[in-house]
Design a protein around this motif. Structure first.
Motif, PDB file in Angstrom:
ATOM      1  N   TYR A  61      36.026  43.517  36.236  1.00 31.85           N
ATOM      2  CA  TYR A  61      35.858  42.085  36.797  1.00 31.85           C
ATOM      3  C   TYR A  61      34.742  42.173  38.005  1.00 31.85           C
ATOM      4  CZ  TYR A  61      35.582  37.336  39.875  1.00 31.85           C
ATOM      5  OH  TYR A  61      35.575  36.906  40.053  1.00 31.85           O
ATOM      6  N   SER A 136      45.262  39.791  42.821  1.00 34.46           N
ATOM      7  CA  SER A 136      45.502  38.766  41.604  1.00 34.46           C
ATOM      8  C   SER A 136      44.145  37.914  40.987  1.00 34.46           C
ATOM      9  CB  SER A 136      46.795  37.838  41.734  1.00 34.46           C
ATOM     10  OG  SER A 136      46.081  37.030  43.116  1.00 34.46           O
ATOM     11  N   HIS A 137      44.041  37.129  40.227  1.00 32.39           N
ATOM     12  CA  HIS A 137      42.983  36.189  39.731  1.00 32.39           C
ATOM     13  C   HIS A 137      42.197  36.164  40.927  1.00 32.39           C
ATOM     14  CE1 HIS A 137      43.249  37.490  35.767  1.00 32.39           C
ATOM     15  NE2 HIS A 137      44.575  36.794  35.420  1.00 32.39           N
ATOM     16  N   GLN A 138      43.374  35.325  41.640  1.00 32.63           N
ATOM     17  CA  GLN A 138      42.768  34.387  42.735  1.00 32.63           C
ATOM     18  C   GLN A 138      42.155  34.993  43.935  1.00 32.63           C
ATOM     19  OE1 GLN A 138      45.939  34.169  41.290  1.00 32.63           O
ATOM     20  NE2 GLN A 138      45.922  31.760  40.979  1.00 32.63           N
ATOM     21  N   VAL A 139      42.871  36.227  44.173  1.00 35.18           N
ATOM     22  CA  VAL A 139      42.138  37.643  45.228  1.00 35.18           C
ATOM     23  C   VAL A 139      41.172  37.627  44.555  1.00 35.18           C
ATOM     24  CG1 VAL A 139      43.037  39.403  46.500  1.00 35.18           C
ATOM     25  CG2 VAL A 139      44.324  38.050  45.310  1.00 35.18           C
ATOM     26  N   CYS A 140      41.216  38.868  42.998  1.00 32.71           N
ATOM     27  CA  CYS A 140      39.371  39.047  42.965  1.00 32.71           C
ATOM     28  C   CYS A 140      38.076  37.675  43.185  1.00 32.71           C
ATOM     29  CB  CYS A 140      39.518  39.367  41.467  1.00 32.71           C
ATOM     30  SG  CYS A 140      40.787  40.222  40.824  1.00 32.71           S
ATOM     31  N   PHE A 141      38.956  36.503  42.707  1.00 26.22           N
ATOM     32  CA  PHE A 141      37.735  35.392  43.053  1.00 26.22           C
ATOM     33  C   PHE A 141      37.430  35.150  44.321  1.00 26.22           C
ATOM     34  CE2 PHE A 141      36.957  31.000  43.152  1.00 26.22           C
ATOM     35  CZ  PHE A 141      36.093  30.815  42.566  1.00 26.22           C
ATOM     36  N   VAL A 142      38.029  35.493  45.631  1.00 26.87           N
ATOM     37  CA  VAL A 142      38.136  34.930  46.558  1.00 26.87           C
ATOM     38  C   VAL A 142      37.061  36.212  46.996  1.00 26.87           C
ATOM     39  CG1 VAL A 142      39.523  35.165  49.290  1.00 26.87           C
ATOM     40  CG2 VAL A 142      39.699  33.165  47.401  1.00 26.87           C
ATOM     41  N   SER A 146      33.443  35.796  48.483  1.00 24.39           N
ATOM     42  CA  SER A 146      33.065  36.092  50.072  1.00 24.39           C
ATOM     43  C   SER A 146      31.894  37.302  49.692  1.00 24.39           C
ATOM     44  CB  SER A 146      34.114  36.854  50.871  1.00 24.39           C
ATOM     45  OG  SER A 146      35.592  35.620  50.505  1.00 24.39           O
TER      46      SER A 146
END
Length: 311
Positions: A61, A136-142, A146
């Protein structure tokens, strides 16, 4: 060019990489080839990651976004650079500021993408049992958003501070792009604010990621040294080697420009260093991450086999 009541230039002339006529045509074809290889390599890596589900992991990702930023900021710089090899390269003030904005945006974003990749490697090697939760997907997205937000804020700061300047000491930029140092040399108004912005933005965009990456790899190496199996240590190191090479090339060449002391004859050194991290590194990254990467090789073979079977 302008009257005394409006002495600010409306367009610039980019001198390019060199003024030696005998080098213009060979360099044109050299950098055209580099650009084509860079586009094919980064687009190919993006397509492979999208088409192969087993590459839909945090590591790839971030690699997808790294290839995207390489593709974009190389395209912001190289086409205009190629023009300077065949004719006088004129760029309007608006185009110059636009190029500066997108260049700063993608380069700063890449700094934080490389930082996120270092954190991902730390989580994978040092916290393997909770890796799925940590990344997690959320952490990667954040993390990714950022990085792009930091890139946008840094680009806005550089561009807005540059827009306040008046350029009246000449319209010739001794560079192949609208970079900050050569533009500041043309200003006939105070550049103190711009220099402060450069110090703050470059400090945040280079020093903070560098420290984060250094800490991550310090923890990674200490963890690897605790692995008793030589094969295990080798496998752990191999997962980080590509990223360490990419970080060294990118941060090493980009930091040289903004943290070295100015000196006579430093313009050519600036150009060479800028060429390295704006044109050469984007071409090298797909090879750095694919030549020693079994997952990418497997994905490439599967994709080619599918294409052959369809045809």
């Amino acid at each position: 060019m302008a009257s005394s009541n409006d002495s600010s230039v409306k367009e610039f002339i980019l001198l390019g990489l060199t003024q030696r006529p005998e080098l213009q045509l060979p360099l044109f074809f050299l950098f055209l080839g580099i650009y084509v290889v860079s586009m094919v390599g980064n687009l190919g890596l993006i397509v492979l990651i999208v088409l192969n589900r087993h590459l839909h992991t945090p590591m790839y990702y971030f690699l997808f976004n790294l290839s995207f930023t390489d593709l974009c900021y190389s395209s912001v710089i190289t086409p205009k650079m190629l023009v300077s090899f065949v004719k006088q390269n004129v760029i309007s003030h608006a185009e110059c500021m636009t190029q500066l904005f997108f260049f700063a945006f993608f380069v700063i974003s890449e700094c934080f993408i490389l930082t996120s990749m270092a954190y991902d490697r730390y989580a994978a090697i040092c916290k393997p049992l909770i890796y799925q939760i940590t990344m997690s997907h959320q952490v990667c997205f954040v993390l990714m958003m950022s990085g792009y937000i930091m890139g946008f804020l840094g680009a806005i700061a550089h561009t807005v501070s540059m827009l306040r300047l008046t350029f009246c000491d000449g319209s010739i930029i001794n560079h192949y792009m609208c970079d900050i140092p050569p533009l500041l040399k043309l200003s006939c108004t105070s550049t103190a604010i711009n220099e402060l912005v450069v110090f703050i933005v470059v400090g945040v965009s280079v020093i903070v990621p560098s420290l984060t990456i250094f800490i991550s790899y310090t923890l990674i190496l200490s963890n690897i040294l605790c692995i008793h199996s030589a094969k295990g240590r080798s496998k752990a190191l191999s997962t980080c080697s590509s990223h360490m090479i990419a970080v060294s090339l990118f941060f090493g060449s980009s930091s040289f420009i903004y943290f070295k002391s100015s000196s006579v004859g430093s313009v050519d050194q600036d150009k060479i260093s800028t060429v390295f991290y704006t044109i050469v590194v984007p071409m090298m990254n797909p090879f750095i991450y694919s030549l020693r990467n079994k997952d990418v090789k497997i994905a490439l073979n599967k994709t080619l086999k599918k294409r052959c079977s369809v045809s």
